[in-house]
Design an enzyme around this catalytic site. Structure first.
Site, PDB file in Angstrom:
ATOM      1  N   LYS A 242       9.823 -13.380   5.174  1.00 55.80           N
ATOM      2  CA  LYS A 242      11.121 -14.317   3.923  1.00 55.80           C
ATOM      3  C   LYS A 242      10.941 -15.675   4.678  1.00 55.80           C
ATOM      4  O   LYS A 242      11.212 -16.386   4.038  1.00 55.80           O
ATOM      5  CB  LYS A 242      12.709 -13.415   3.957  1.00 55.80           C
ATOM      6  CG  LYS A 242      13.566 -14.096   2.494  1.00 55.80           C
ATOM      7  CD  LYS A 242      14.690 -13.404   3.378  1.00 55.80           C
ATOM      8  CE  LYS A 242      15.202 -12.017   2.226  1.00 55.80           C
ATOM      9  NZ  LYS A 242      14.781 -12.495   1.019  1.00 55.80           N
TER      10      LYS A 242
ATOM     11  N   ARG B  73      20.155 -11.696   6.162  1.00 53.12           N
ATOM     12  CA  ARG B  73      19.153 -10.718   5.284  1.00 53.12           C
ATOM     13  C   ARG B  73      17.804 -10.338   6.181  1.00 53.12           C
ATOM     14  O   ARG B  73      17.723 -11.211   7.262  1.00 53.12           O
ATOM     15  CB  ARG B  73      18.657 -11.090   4.357  1.00 53.12           C
ATOM     16  CG  ARG B  73      19.472 -11.419   2.842  1.00 53.12           C
ATOM     17  CD  ARG B  73      18.488 -12.552   2.023  1.00 53.12           C
ATOM     18  NE  ARG B  73      19.651 -13.417   1.151  1.00 53.12           N
ATOM     19  CZ  ARG B  73      19.865 -12.626  -0.397  1.00 53.12           C
ATOM     20  NH1 ARG B  73      19.537 -11.865  -0.505  1.00 53.12           N
ATOM     21  NH2 ARG B  73      20.769 -13.684  -1.361  1.00 53.12           N
TER      22      ARG B  73
ATOM     23  N   GLY C 115      14.040  -3.171  -0.340  1.00 53.08           N
ATOM     24  CA  GLY C 115      14.517  -2.743  -0.069  1.00 53.08           C
ATOM     25  C   GLY C 115      15.277  -1.818   0.768  1.00 53.08           C
ATOM     26  O   GLY C 115      15.700  -0.687   0.885  1.00 53.08           O
TER      27      GLY C 115
ATOM     28  N   MET D 156      15.266  -2.473   4.135  1.00 55.61           N
ATOM     29  CA  MET D 156      16.456  -2.759   5.297  1.00 55.61           C
ATOM     30  C   MET D 156      17.354  -3.426   4.688  1.00 55.61           C
ATOM     31  O   MET D 156      17.445  -2.884   3.600  1.00 55.61           O
ATOM     32  CB  MET D 156      15.691  -3.846   6.097  1.00 55.61           C
ATOM     33  CG  MET D 156      14.911  -3.344   7.120  1.00 55.61           C
ATOM     34  SD  MET D 156      13.584  -4.200   8.271  1.00 55.61           S
ATOM     35  CE  MET D 156      13.236  -5.455   6.942  1.00 55.61           C
TER      36      MET D 156
ATOM     37  N   ARG E 128       7.421 -14.960  -2.524  1.00 59.63           N
ATOM     38  CA  ARG E 128       6.832 -14.529  -2.275  1.00 59.63           C
ATOM     39  C   ARG E 128       5.209 -14.115  -2.754  1.00 59.63           C
ATOM     40  O   ARG E 128       5.507 -13.761  -3.932  1.00 59.63           O
ATOM     41  CB  ARG E 128       6.852 -13.220  -1.181  1.00 59.63           C
ATOM     42  CG  ARG E 128       7.733 -12.106  -1.931  1.00 59.63           C
ATOM     43  CD  ARG E 128       8.321 -11.006  -1.011  1.00 59.63           C
ATOM     44  NE  ARG E 128       8.957 -10.116  -2.470  1.00 59.63           N
ATOM     45  CZ  ARG E 128       9.915  -9.605  -1.702  1.00 59.63           C
ATOM     46  NH1 ARG E 128      10.492  -9.465  -0.971  1.00 59.63           N
ATOM     47  NH2 ARG E 128      10.955  -8.737  -2.681  1.00 59.63           N
TER      48      ARG E 128
ATOM     49  N   HIS F 129       1.493  19.066  -0.518  1.00 65.88           N
ATOM     50  CA  HIS F 129       0.244  20.534  -1.021  1.00 65.88           C
ATOM     51  C   HIS F 129      -0.194  19.672  -2.528  1.00 65.88           C
ATOM     52  O   HIS F 129      -0.780  19.193  -2.540  1.00 65.88           O
ATOM     53  CB  HIS F 129       0.867  21.769  -0.880  1.00 65.88           C
ATOM     54  CG  HIS F 129       0.048  22.339  -1.736  1.00 65.88           C
ATOM     55  ND1 HIS F 129       0.314  22.547  -2.971  1.00 65.88           N
ATOM     56  CD2 HIS F 129      -1.015  22.583  -1.776  1.00 65.88           C
ATOM     57  CE1 HIS F 129      -0.768  23.337  -3.977  1.00 65.88           C
ATOM     58  NE2 HIS F 129      -1.777  24.005  -2.844  1.00 65.88           N
TER      59      HIS F 129
ATOM     60  N   SER G 199     -26.101  13.649   7.066  1.00 65.42           N
ATOM     61  CA  SER G 199     -24.777  13.004   6.291  1.00 65.42           C
ATOM     62  C   SER G 199     -23.408  13.454   7.130  1.00 65.42           C
ATOM     63  O   SER G 199     -23.948  14.195   7.404  1.00 65.42           O
ATOM     64  CB  SER G 199     -25.027  13.665   5.057  1.00 65.42           C
ATOM     65  OG  SER G 199     -24.001  13.333   4.013  1.00 65.42           O
TER      66      SER G 199
ATOM     67  N   CYS H 224     -20.440  11.626   3.727  1.00 61.09           N
ATOM     68  CA  CYS H 224     -19.440  12.557   2.748  1.00 61.09           C
ATOM     69  C   CYS H 224     -18.769  13.278   2.835  1.00 61.09           C
ATOM     70  O   CYS H 224     -18.358  13.894   1.793  1.00 61.09           O
ATOM     71  CB  CYS H 224     -20.544  13.659   2.758  1.00 61.09           C
ATOM     72  SG  CYS H 224     -21.019  15.592   3.704  1.00 61.09           S
TER      73      CYS H 224
ATOM     74  N   TYR I  24     -25.551   4.558   3.250  1.00 63.78           N
ATOM     75  CA  TYR I  24     -24.229   4.911   1.886  1.00 63.78           C
ATOM     76  C   TYR I  24     -23.404   5.410   2.178  1.00 63.78           C
ATOM     77  O   TYR I  24     -23.000   6.531   3.650  1.00 63.78           O
ATOM     78  CB  TYR I  24     -24.954   6.090   0.652  1.00 63.78           C
ATOM     79  CG  TYR I  24     -25.564   7.248   1.241  1.00 63.78           C
ATOM     80  CD1 TYR I  24     -24.496   8.156   1.020  1.00 63.78           C
ATOM     81  CD2 TYR I  24     -26.633   7.006   2.083  1.00 63.78           C
ATOM     82  CE1 TYR I  24     -24.825   9.749   1.431  1.00 63.78           C
ATOM     83  CE2 TYR I  24     -26.729   8.461   2.532  1.00 63.78           C
ATOM     84  CZ  TYR I  24     -26.494   9.455   2.165  1.00 63.78           C
ATOM     85  OH  TYR I  24     -26.435  10.888   2.836  1.00 63.78           O
TER      86      TYR I  24
HETATM   87  C1  PEP Z   1     -17.332  17.893   5.724  1.00 65.38           C
HETATM   88  O1  PEP Z   1     -17.236  19.101   6.898  1.00 65.38           O
HETATM   89  O2  PEP Z   1     -17.080  16.538   5.929  1.00 65.38           O
HETATM   90  C2  PEP Z   1     -17.730  17.805   4.778  1.00 65.38           C
HETATM   91  C3  PEP Z   1     -18.354  17.232   3.588  1.00 65.38           C
HETATM   92  O3  PEP Z   1     -18.223  19.145   4.193  1.00 65.38           O
HETATM   93  P1  PEP Z   1     -17.015  20.540   3.325  1.00 65.38           P
HETATM   94  O4  PEP Z   1     -15.619  19.622   3.515  1.00 65.38           O
HETATM   95  O5  PEP Z   1     -17.597  20.958   2.356  1.00 65.38           O
HETATM   96  O6  PEP Z   1     -16.953  21.369   4.819  1.00 65.38           O
END
Ligand code: PEP
Ligand code: MG
Length: 927
Positions: A43, A112, A121, A123, A355, A474, A808, A875, A895
């Site tokens: 600001k 302000r 909003g 602060m 802004r 969850h 991986s 992964c 990847y």
């Molecule tokens: C992992 O552990 O990152 C994974 C991809 O395998 P999983 O989540 O199936 O244990």
């Protein structure tokens, strides 16, 4: 020993300090400028920049963020801050020809907050500061009496709440009481006399709760207000906001003190807010709202309904044209869409803020494209104008707000984006029942918080609303995985599951009432709004990605287990599958009985017989996935989870055994259905079956199943499982290859920690491949590699790479085993850890680059020392989180792989990471 001298450091500081704490702006020039957001906050920097540009900005000064940090460290600001503030106030008074809170024409100011990153909003703000028993009379003489008393009572209320920590309700009670007493409905119907009475009563409230009088000295008011704004940096709301938006707690806020201009001086005054383009859709239109004869809070509080900004043209054409002209200039100047605030006092326009405006993903993409067309920014800059996570907006339904009445009931956390419209239900069973009765029923599951027991209801519900819980609750985690809208932690929603009702600010909603959720902003809206379908094929999105994608040097794959998800992933641009969790394939109706038979078998012969039945089912799934990924690699992981996950719980079996003899025929019949997959055909079977089932479950029971009989340990102890899976993979591969599909299988062994484990499993896979190729008289190229998800695997990666043709990173397990945090229970610890600043972010969501990331780097280097062309990917969940994707790119991975719904996000994050390096600059993110 007593001493009168200051500690050395203090002496040094007082002597040598040259810190500029206070930056003045006014009369066409400012000490600071728009680039100084670190120092002046967003600001303050905007006010300085607008002043320098000659725009009409009420003059004032900004007390910089260092003063706030100092206040947080010491509990007070230094004398130097006070001195510089007084000098700036003196300058302001001279410029205005007024004195703060004194004389016939008293100076009044606003105080302000304004941090580096906007925290709307979160602060505190105090308006009309400088009013006291005397200056209010002076103001009453110069302007209208009612206006003066109303301003004074607002000051006492805001000051009482923000500075003196008195509950708002204490003041509201007095105010509402006065309205009742005077028999009026609207605030504006209270006349000067009534407001004077309110002021006297407010002062009593202050005295009672703060044990002091409302300060009559305007300078004292200013000092107290400044310090309260500094303190508000650490209020719960602000801390929470910073946590979910990943803003550092150490930055502090600046304080802006500015001469008040009044939008409530009569019908030639007004106030409003706006955007230079539509922040929801990105359409190039002047967008915003205003109210005549009003102060800022009247526009946003919902007491009066604001008017669309284009109406201003009819009421005050000159002011409207000036506003358009200024905001267009601001947009050109900042080369980004602006979010502005203005006030008109007696027909004169003042700019209070500008802004870069927050916007939806849809708007971000559109505005970026438009600005390239308009020559405001380059294509390279455009790539950075969209936060990767915002692309999620294109993949989920959105609320269609056009022409619809929006009554926001409450705001919670934007836990999982998208929109959901449905009828309220309060239990998971009710949700299932309602949808079971009517397939087309749209229900929203409303809970205090959800637990794993609610999962069946969450699956059928259109959206989830909870009154408790945070971004990793969850409800939040599960819905994000499902790509389903969720608003979590909406504290104003009081859920009474027993009575099947919820109360929101005095309104009662029963089961069956309609509500709409906006998981992108966290809004809970009354009634049934229309929705717009997801638009992954949106041509503007495609055009935008067409600019970003060429920068990307790493591939983006998807984690997908079934053909349907694989097809979806391709549609989002996935370039292969990075993880197919074969165990998920076993949960289907047909497969689970055979899977259970396989697990229950206590000898190899029976196990092989059950596996034989599983083989064709699994082969079919692989065929579907290979076809969907024609021409792209598919990484298939051999069985990973502990076997007991497929069996009934030990406790449940014990209870059933203990109560079997007293059970009614009906209950027994239900049990037979329940255990039919395990061979129960009639009630008479249960007596023998249940204890034998329990015995097997006991055998398989583990204290720490996550560290137990899972991963490659299963395939090593039961080699026939790996054999069956390898056979299914290669038979499927050969079958689709015969049909002309280009199939690239990569068989992945989970949870290895040693070279020998890897060699053991690779031997089975290679042997089966050879057998299948000989039988079918056809070969396909394939790789055998491993997940790296244990610290030991990372450390001996050079060894493992002798056998593994690719790595991986399973960063879910690698995070679990590196930290020693259970991935399933961490939510018990995490909120406190984050609250206490022990860790900054959930390491299961955002890769812990300092710890887990170091293992990833080390394993990459060591693996490639052995095998220079080792293919490497990730992964774990982190494969779709932007900062983690950037890390993977920098580490040299080939990847990243993530859930289909995060593929677009990962593509953009990977493109931005590469473009940053290639262009040597960040194109200017909007934050
Ligand atoms: C992992 O552990 O990152 C994974 C991809 O395998 P999983 O989540 O199936 O244990
Ligand atoms: Mg794992």
């Amino acid at each position: 020993m007593a001493t009168t001298t200051l500690p050395e450091a203090e002496v040094l500081e007082t002597k040598t300090t040259t810190t500029k704490y206070v930056y003045f702006f006014g009369d066409g020039k400012a000490d600071g400028n728009g680039k100084m957001k670190d120092v002046l906050g967003g600001k303050g920097a905007g006010l300085a920049e607008m002043t320098n540009a000659g725009l009409p900005v009420p003059p004032g000064f900004t007390i910089q963020t260092e003063a706030c940090r100092e206040y947080m460290r010491r509990g007070a600001v230094s004398r130097e801050v006070d001195a510089q503030m007084d000098a700036a106030l003196d300058k302001l008074e001279k410029l205005q020809g007024q004195k703060l809170g004194k004389g016939d024409n008293p100076l009044l100011v606003s105080v302000r907050s304004g941090a580096k990153f906007s925290m709307p909003g979160m602060m505190d703000t105090i308006l009309n500061l400088g009013l006291n028993d005397h200056s209010v009379e002076a103001l009453a003489k110069r302007a209208a009496a009612r206006f003066a008393y109303d301003s004074y009572r607002r000051l006492i209320q805001m000051f009482g709440n923000v500075v003196l920590d008195i509950e708002k309700a204490e003041f509201e009670e007095v105010f509402d009481g006065k309205k009742k007493q005077k028999k009026v409905k609207l605030d504006t119907e209270l006349d000067s006399k009534a407001l004077k009475e309110v002021i006297e009563e407010y002062k009593k409230v202050v005295k009672k709760h703060a044990k002091r009088d409302f300060p009559q000295d305007a300078h004292e008011q200013l000092v107290m207000a400044r310090d309260a704004v500094f303190r508000s940096w650490n209020n719960d709301r602000a801390k929470h906001y910073r946590r979910i938006n990943n803003i550092s707690d150490d930055l502090g806020t600046a304080v802006n003190v500015q001469a008040m201009v009044f939008g409530n001086l009569g019908e030639t005054s007004g106030t409003g807010v706006g955007f230079t383009r539509n922040p929801a859709t990105g359409t190039k239109e002047f967008y915003g709202e205003f109210l005549m004869n009003a102060q800022g809070e009247d526009v946003v509080s919902g007491v009066r309904t604001p008017v669309h900004i284009t109406e201003l043209e009819k009421i005050m054409p000159d002011v409207y044209n000036q506003l358009r002209d200024i905001t267009t200039r601001l947009e050109k100047h900042y080369k980004d869409m602006q979010d502005f605030e203005f006030t008109i006092q007696d027909g004169k326009l003042y700019m209070l803020q500008t802004r870069n405006g927050k916007r939806t993903g849809l708007a971000a993409v559109r505005v970026a494209l438009q600005m390239v067309d308009e020559g405001l920014i380059t294509k390279e800059e455009a790539i950075f104008r969209v936060e990767p996570n915002q692309l999620y907006d294109f993949l989920v339904p959105r609320l269609d707000e056009k022409g619809q009445k929006i009554e926001v009931l409450a705001k919670g956390l934007p836990a999982s984006p998208g929109a959901a419209v449905g009828q309220i239900v309060f239990t998971a069973d009710d949700a299932v029942e309602k949808v079971g009765r009517d397939r087309k029923a749209a229900v929203i599951l409303v809970r205090g918080e959800t637990t794993p027991e609610d999962i069946h209801g969450m699956e059928v519900a259109k959206g989830i609303l909870t009154s408790r819980g945070g971004m990793t609750s969850h409800a939040a985690v599960v819905t994000r995985g499902m790509g389903k809208c969720c608003v979590a932690g909406a504290g104003d929603v009081d859920v009474n599951e027993k009575a099947r009702e919820m109360r929101v600010k005095g309104q009662v909603f029963k089961e069956g009432d309609w509500i709409s959720l906006d998981g992108t902003t966290g809004r809970v809206i009354k009634g049934k709004l229309n929705t717009l379908d997801p638009s992954p094929d949106d041509p503007e999105l495609q055009k935008f990605m067409g600019w970003a994608d060429p920068y990307r040097t790493i591939k983006v794959r998807a984690n997908a287990d079934i053909p349907r998800d694989a097809i979806q992933a391709r549609a989002f641009g996935a370039e292969g599958i990075g993880l197919c969790r074969t165990e998920h394939m076993f949960f289907g109706e047909q497969k689970i009985p055979n899977m259970r038979a396989m697990i229950l078998a206590d000898n190899e012969k029976d196990r092989r017989a059950a596996l034989k039945k599983l083989l064709p089912l699994q082969r079919n799934d692989f065929i579907g996935v290979f076809r969907a990924m024609d021409g792209f690699p598919v990484t298939i992981r051999t069985l990973d989870p502990p076997l007991h996950e497929f069996l009934p719980s030990r406790e449940e079996l014990m209870v059933n055994i203990a109560t079997l003899s007293q059970m009614s025929a009906k209950d027994k019949k239900e049990l037979v259905t329940k255990y039919k997959d395990y061979g129960a055909k009639a009630a008479g079977d249960l007596k023998k079956l249940l204890p034998s089932l329990l015995a097997r479950v006991e055998q398989l029971h583990e204290f720490n199943p996550m560290l137990g009989h899972r991963g490659c340990r299963l395939g090593i102890t039961y080699p026939e499982i790996t054999e069956m899976q390898a056979r299914a993979i290669f038979e499927a591969a050969v079958a689709v290859a015969k049909d002309g599909v280009k199939v690239i299988p990569e068989v992945m062994i989970p949870l290895t920690a040693t070279l020998k484990e890897m060699a053991n499993q690779a031997e089975i896979v290679n042997r089966v491949a050879k057998e299948v190729f000989a039988e079918k008289e056809r070969t396909v190229d394939y790789l055998v590699g491993t997940m790296i998800e244990l610290p030991r695997a990372a450390l001996v990666a050079d060894e493992i790479a002798k056998e593994a043709q690719f790595f991986s990173f399973g960063t879910n397990d690698l995070t679990q085993t590196t930290w020693g945090f259970s991935r399933d229970d961490v939510n018990k610890i995490l909120p406190t850890y984050i609250e206490e600043g022990i860790i900054k972010q959930d390491p299961f969501a955002v890769l812990d680059q300092d710890g887990v990331g170091q293992l990833v780097k080390l394993a990459t280097e060591r693996g490639r020392k052995t095998r220079s062309n080792l293919k490497i990917g990730i992964c774990g969940e982190h494969g779709g989180e932007p900062s983690s994707v950037e890390f993977c790119y920098k580490t040299g991975m080939n990847y990243v792989s993530c859930s289909p719904f995060r593929v677009l996000t990962a593509r953009l994050a990977a493109a931005q990471a590469a473009a940053t390096e290639k262009l040597g600059v960040e194109g200017g993110r909007t934050k």
